[in-house]
Design an enzyme around this catalytic site. Sequence first.
Site, short mmCIF file in Angstrom:
data_model
loop_
_atom_site.label_atom_id
_atom_site.label_comp_id
_atom_site.label_asym_id
_atom_site.label_seq_id
_atom_site.Cartn_x
_atom_site.Cartn_y
_atom_site.Cartn_z
CD GLN A 33 -76.84 14.91 93.00
OE1 GLN A 33 -77.86 15.60 93.07
NE2 GLN A 33 -76.65 13.85 93.76
CG ASN A 34 -70.66 16.27 96.00
OD1 ASN A 34 -71.86 16.50 96.13
ND2 ASN A 34 -70.04 15.29 96.62
CG ASP A 84 -66.26 18.20 96.83
OD1 ASP A 84 -67.10 17.94 97.71
OD2 ASP A 84 -65.80 17.33 96.05
CG HIS A 97 -75.37 19.89 90.33
ND1 HIS A 97 -75.91 19.38 91.48
CD2 HIS A 97 -76.23 19.54 89.33
CE1 HIS A 97 -77.06 18.76 91.20
NE2 HIS A 97 -77.27 18.85 89.92
CB CYS A 156 -67.86 36.47 76.76
SG CYS A 156 -66.40 36.37 77.80
CB CYS A 178 -66.47 40.74 77.49
SG CYS A 178 -67.17 39.94 78.93
CB SER A 212 -81.56 14.31 99.85
OG SER A 212 -81.36 15.40 98.94
CB ALA A 244 -81.20 9.43 106.39
CB ALA A 279 -70.21 7.54 102.14
#
Length: 269
Positions: free
Chosen positions: A112-113, A115, A130, A141, A169, A208, A234, A250
């Site tokens: 989802q990152n 970077d 994303h 365009c 454009c 999350s 968490a 992680a």
Amino acid sequence: MKAPPAAATSAAVIPASVCTALLDARHVVVFTGAGVSAESGIATFRDALTGLWETFDPEMLATPEAFLRDPALVWGWYEWRRKMVMRARPNPAHLAIASLASLVPRLTVITQNVDDLHERAGSTGVIHLHGSFFRPRCCACSRPHGVPAGEPDEPDGGRRLEPPRCGHCGERIRPGVVWFGESLPVDAYRPAEHAVRNCDVMFSIGTSAVVYPAAGLPYAAAECGAKVIQVNPAATDLDAVASFNLRGPAGTVMDLLIRTIWPSMPASR
Ligand code: APR
């Protein structure tokens, strides 16, 4: 009667059943969120106090309406975030994930990152659900636009910065990310969904799991019989569907996991 969520295991040890699941797996999917880049110094979105949405209003910065309303504010903010990413380095979690590619028969990395830390750690074919900071395009365009050269020289939190113009454009260039209210790129979501429905093991690392449709992917994997391994310091809603909840950062968990299952692999620290 629903099975109770898998008990959370501290990051100190990797359960033998996790090792077995990985050694038996033909296809492993790794699904990541902002938490996987936290140890590289990149803020997550929703962590108390430190999350970006604690300080900045997503309505003002991460919607198509916000860009229409104030393109310079939005562009400046994303240039600041791109600068932070350019200054960051992949952490042991990114490195461990990259090394998995040579340790399991098939690996698919879905993030989802926005970077490029997975790629800089050596992962290939990463599916960006994303979008990416490094794929700006014309807001009219949709033609891709070259990433401005060098490191953006933006103050903390960003400043108003007029976006460049499309060479074709003449319209404004927008960040190549998916904003709230926008659909995910089909050429990313479709292969991601296919991979999770056809894998044996799916890691969900540092998310999350509240932003859909991406957050639905681990549920789809569990539905199709895959073992879901959640890595997060968490608890999240995914606790209920995860086969294993590995509690910890992680970088620590993934590094330990690689060294526990493949002791001859060099540490990713
Ligand atoms: N290691 C693993 N997980 C971590 C770490 C760490 N070192 N530090 C924090 N986390 C966890 C948090 O506990 C939290 O559950 O990472 C998660 C980050 O959650 P969010 O900030 O909500 O980020 P994410 O899930 O990626 O957000 C999804 O929302 O704002 C949008 O488009 C944006 O892609 C993003 C989406």
